[in-house]
Write a protein that holds these residues in place. Structure first.
Motif, PDB file in Angstrom:
ATOM      1  N   ASP A 242       1.145  -1.232   0.030  1.00  0.00           N
ATOM      2  CA  ASP A 242      -0.068   0.104   0.025  1.00  0.00           C
ATOM      3  C   ASP A 242       0.464   0.986  -0.167  1.00  0.00           C
ATOM      4  O   ASP A 242       0.068   2.567  -0.716  1.00  0.00           O
ATOM      5  CB  ASP A 242      -1.078   0.113   1.047  1.00  0.00           C
ATOM      6  CG  ASP A 242      -2.408  -0.894   0.792  1.00  0.00           C
ATOM      7  OD1 ASP A 242      -2.293  -1.173   0.245  1.00  0.00           O
ATOM      8  OD2 ASP A 242      -2.686  -1.423   2.226  1.00  0.00           O
ATOM      9  N   SER A 243       2.014   0.972   0.343  1.00  0.00           N
ATOM     10  CA  SER A 243       3.075   2.563   0.758  1.00  0.00           C
ATOM     11  C   SER A 243       3.992   2.379  -0.744  1.00  0.00           C
ATOM     12  O   SER A 243       4.802   2.869  -0.915  1.00  0.00           O
ATOM     13  CB  SER A 243       3.138   2.571   1.371  1.00  0.00           C
ATOM     14  OG  SER A 243       3.529   2.371   3.243  1.00  0.00           O
ATOM     15  N   ALA A 244       3.177   2.120  -1.957  1.00  0.00           N
ATOM     16  CA  ALA A 244       4.333   2.322  -2.835  1.00  0.00           C
ATOM     17  C   ALA A 244       4.500   3.737  -3.798  1.00  0.00           C
ATOM     18  O   ALA A 244       5.292   3.805  -3.895  1.00  0.00           O
ATOM     19  CB  ALA A 244       3.104   1.565  -4.254  1.00  0.00           C
ATOM     20  N   GLU A 245       3.489   4.248  -3.051  1.00  0.00           N
ATOM     21  CA  GLU A 245       3.597   5.874  -4.037  1.00  0.00           C
ATOM     22  C   GLU A 245       4.816   6.467  -2.993  1.00  0.00           C
ATOM     23  O   GLU A 245       5.931   7.002  -3.481  1.00  0.00           O
ATOM     24  CB  GLU A 245       2.988   7.178  -3.571  1.00  0.00           C
ATOM     25  CG  GLU A 245       1.735   6.284  -4.395  1.00  0.00           C
ATOM     26  CD  GLU A 245       0.630   5.261  -4.298  1.00  0.00           C
ATOM     27  OE1 GLU A 245       0.994   4.372  -3.129  1.00  0.00           O
ATOM     28  OE2 GLU A 245      -0.575   5.341  -5.214  1.00  0.00           O
ATOM     29  N   ALA A 246       5.022   6.185  -1.561  1.00  0.00           N
ATOM     30  CA  ALA A 246       6.096   6.501  -0.947  1.00  0.00           C
ATOM     31  C   ALA A 246       7.232   5.974  -0.551  1.00  0.00           C
ATOM     32  O   ALA A 246       8.858   7.008  -1.173  1.00  0.00           O
ATOM     33  CB  ALA A 246       5.516   5.975   0.740  1.00  0.00           C
ATOM     34  N   ILE A 247       7.190   4.383  -1.324  1.00  0.00           N
ATOM     35  CA  ILE A 247       8.610   4.083  -2.086  1.00  0.00           C
ATOM     36  C   ILE A 247       9.408   4.650  -2.853  1.00  0.00           C
ATOM     37  O   ILE A 247      10.107   5.162  -3.126  1.00  0.00           O
ATOM     38  CB  ILE A 247       8.558   2.352  -1.761  1.00  0.00           C
ATOM     39  CG1 ILE A 247       7.938   1.867  -0.593  1.00  0.00           C
ATOM     40  CG2 ILE A 247       9.390   2.032  -2.415  1.00  0.00           C
ATOM     41  CD1 ILE A 247       7.653   0.216  -0.579  1.00  0.00           C
ATOM     42  N   ALA A 248       7.995   4.834  -3.684  1.00  0.00           N
ATOM     43  CA  ALA A 248       8.692   5.207  -5.544  1.00  0.00           C
ATOM     44  C   ALA A 248       8.859   6.694  -4.863  1.00  0.00           C
ATOM     45  O   ALA A 248       9.862   6.842  -5.627  1.00  0.00           O
ATOM     46  CB  ALA A 248       7.302   5.457  -5.995  1.00  0.00           C
ATOM     47  N   GLN A 249       8.552   7.574  -4.007  1.00  0.00           N
ATOM     48  CA  GLN A 249       8.797   9.199  -4.006  1.00  0.00           C
ATOM     49  C   GLN A 249      10.515   8.971  -2.629  1.00  0.00           C
ATOM     50  O   GLN A 249      10.872   9.710  -3.949  1.00  0.00           O
ATOM     51  CB  GLN A 249       8.244   9.705  -3.059  1.00  0.00           C
ATOM     52  CG  GLN A 249       8.150  10.241  -2.438  1.00  0.00           C
ATOM     53  CD  GLN A 249       8.425  12.170  -3.760  1.00  0.00           C
ATOM     54  OE1 GLN A 249       7.308  11.978  -4.424  1.00  0.00           O
ATOM     55  NE2 GLN A 249       9.136  13.020  -3.625  1.00  0.00           N
ATOM     56  N   ASN A 250      10.889   7.998  -2.664  1.00  0.00           N
ATOM     57  CA  ASN A 250      12.076   7.732  -1.726  1.00  0.00           C
ATOM     58  C   ASN A 250      12.890   7.081  -2.470  1.00  0.00           C
ATOM     59  O   ASN A 250      14.183   7.426  -2.521  1.00  0.00           O
ATOM     60  CB  ASN A 250      11.267   7.073  -0.493  1.00  0.00           C
ATOM     61  CG  ASN A 250      10.721   7.455   0.436  1.00  0.00           C
ATOM     62  OD1 ASN A 250      10.338   9.141   0.615  1.00  0.00           O
ATOM     63  ND2 ASN A 250       9.887   6.590   1.281  1.00  0.00           N
TER      64      ASN A 250
END
Length: 475
Positions: A242-250
């Motif tokens: 679910d935290s795919a966007e956060a991983i992509a951001q980091n």
């Protein structure tokens, strides 16, 4: 005593301009052949096939199969401008190192690994998605034992064994990125790696509690691994990131993605619903030093071949154009960007500078040739001036000559001088004004000879002999 040279002391025959003409013709022919040779060599260099070394690995990987298909298609083109020479490596990381060391012109690399500083994107070969799943629980339970809690979230992975399909360290790093995003210490998760050839057997033998595979959505390796984990009629549980966007951001190398329902089979669908995950790309990259025109041609051929290969080799259909934005994770090669943006240069645009300098060189060679031609005619001009002076000397001698035979000899010599002057005029060594001056002197000479002959014929023979003896004594 005579006022000019005696006819017997006439100058040697004037040099013929033919030797100068031959020298000039030889020089001009050599110049033309040199220009043709340079032009032919330049055209050959500009149009000959360029062989690009491409590093790809490991053995039996999808990447290697795609490159082998591309190599065969490119190398089989009779007049194709690009040839490929694959270099097989142990991994995408090894391929990247070869490119970074300048031992390869192209390479297939993973976008989530360290990208060489001299690497520039040519195309996206394919996109891989991370798939995390939990095998269904076995119904054969020992009596009196309580079933372990089912794993439905990534946060529950602490203290469990996670099996990673594939021996590459990059997949382990991918798992660690996911765990750290959810606040889990990778050290508290037991990570077990299985070679691709042993993954199915290891999963059947329940060597881990959770499994991770990374590959295309239609990857047979992932599908076989999921099928091997199914038992007792149950279906696996897919863990959503679910935290795919956060991983992509980091981590810019990753992107947020989804696994559509039923991707890995139906009845029942696997997964039953869309699952959120992260993805990363495999890229075709080029070494920064490879010329823009070469990469532009290769990119154009790559996408043309993709259309012809995708029916026989479906993996070729996954090839996409690179990201040409300035903030892209891997900057696009200028040649590939020119193709994508429709700014690829034509043959004349690519070689306009060479053509311009070539024309300048031809102009310079023409000027040099004209100067050299004038230099070669210098001897003819000197000879023509000498012959004109000789004619004037004959004019003076004719007015004082007491022998008709000598006058005839002078006339013959004057005819030879006239022939030489006309040849020089024909070849540009004598200008029209100089020829006019010569004609005036020649006319005066003919008049002097005619007058002298008339005078000699009117004089008695004894007076002619006395005059000749008098002149000989005075000389």
């Amino acid at each position: 005593m005579t006022d000019g040279p005696h006819p017997a002391e006439a100058a040697l025959p004037p040099p013929s301009p033919r030797s100068a003409r031959r020298r000039l013709a030889f020089v001009m022919l050599a110049g033309v052949l040199a220009i043709i040779g340079v032009a032919a060599a330049g055209y050959h260099i500009a149009t000959r096939p360029v062989t690009l070394r491409i590093a790809v690995g490991p053995a039996n990987s999808d990447d290697l199969k795609v490159v082998q298909a591309l190599t065969q298609a490119l190398n089989n083109q009779p007049h194709g401008p690009i040839r490929l020479r694959p270099t097989q490596t142990d991994s995408a990381q090894a391929s990247a190192k070869l490119l970074g060391d300048g031992k390869a012109d192209l390479a297939i690399i993973r976008g989530d690994l360290d990208v060489p500083k001299n690497a520039q994107a040519v195309a996206t070969l394919r996109k891989n998605v991370a798939v995390l799943w939990v095998p269904p629980a076995s119904k054969a339970k020992a009596k009196g034992k309580k079933a372990a809690p089912a794993i439905t979230k990534i946060t529950q992975l602490g203290g469990h064994r996670v099996g990673v399909v594939g021996r590459t360290e990059a997949n382990v790093n991918l798992l660690k990125v996911i765990l750290q995003q959810y606040g889990l210490d990778p050290a508290k998760v037991e990570i077990v790696q299985f070679p691709v050839t042993e993954a199915v057997e290891a999963i059947r033998n329940q060597k881990a509690d959770v499994y991770l595979a990374a590959g295309p959505l239609n990857s047979k390796i992932t599908s076989d691994a999921i099928a091997a984990s199914m038992r007792d009629g149950g279906t696996p549980t897919f863990l959503a990131i679910d935290s795919a966007e956060a991983i992509a951001q980091n981590h810019p190398a990753y992107e947020s993605s989804e696994i559509p329902a039923g991707t890995f089979g139906g009845a029942p669908a696997k997964p039953e619903e869309e699952v959120k995950t992260i993805s990363f790309s495999h890229h075709i990259v080029a070494r920064k030093g490879v010329s823009d025109s070469t990469i532009a041609i290769f990119t154009r051929q790559l996408f043309a071949i993709r259309q012809t290969l995708k029916n026989e080799f479906p993996l070729a259909a996954k090839i996409e154009t690179p990201d040409t934005d300035k903030d892209a994770n891997i900057p696009a090669h200028p040649g590939a960007a020119a193709f994508v943006d429709g700014e690829e240069k034509t043959f004349f645009e690519r070689y306009s500078d060479f053509i311009w300098w070539g024309l300048m060189g031809l102009s310079a060679m023409g000027s040099a040739g004209a100067w050299f031609a004038g230099y070669l005619k210098k001897d003819e001009r000197i000879a023509s001036n000498s012959q004109r002076d000789r004619l004037l000397d004959l004019l003076t001698a004719a007015r004082n000559c007491d022998s008709g035979e000598e006058l005839d000899q002078m006339q013959t010599e004057a005819d030879g001088i006239l022939r030489h002057m006309l040849e020089c005029f024909e070849h540009g060594a004598v200008e029209e004004g100089a020829l006019t001056t010569f004609n005036i002197a020649l006319e005066q000479f003919h008049n002097a000879v005619a007058d002298r002959k008339a005078l000699l014929m009117s004089m008695p023979q004894n007076l002619q002999r006395a005059s000749a003896q008098f002149r000989a004594a005075g000389a």
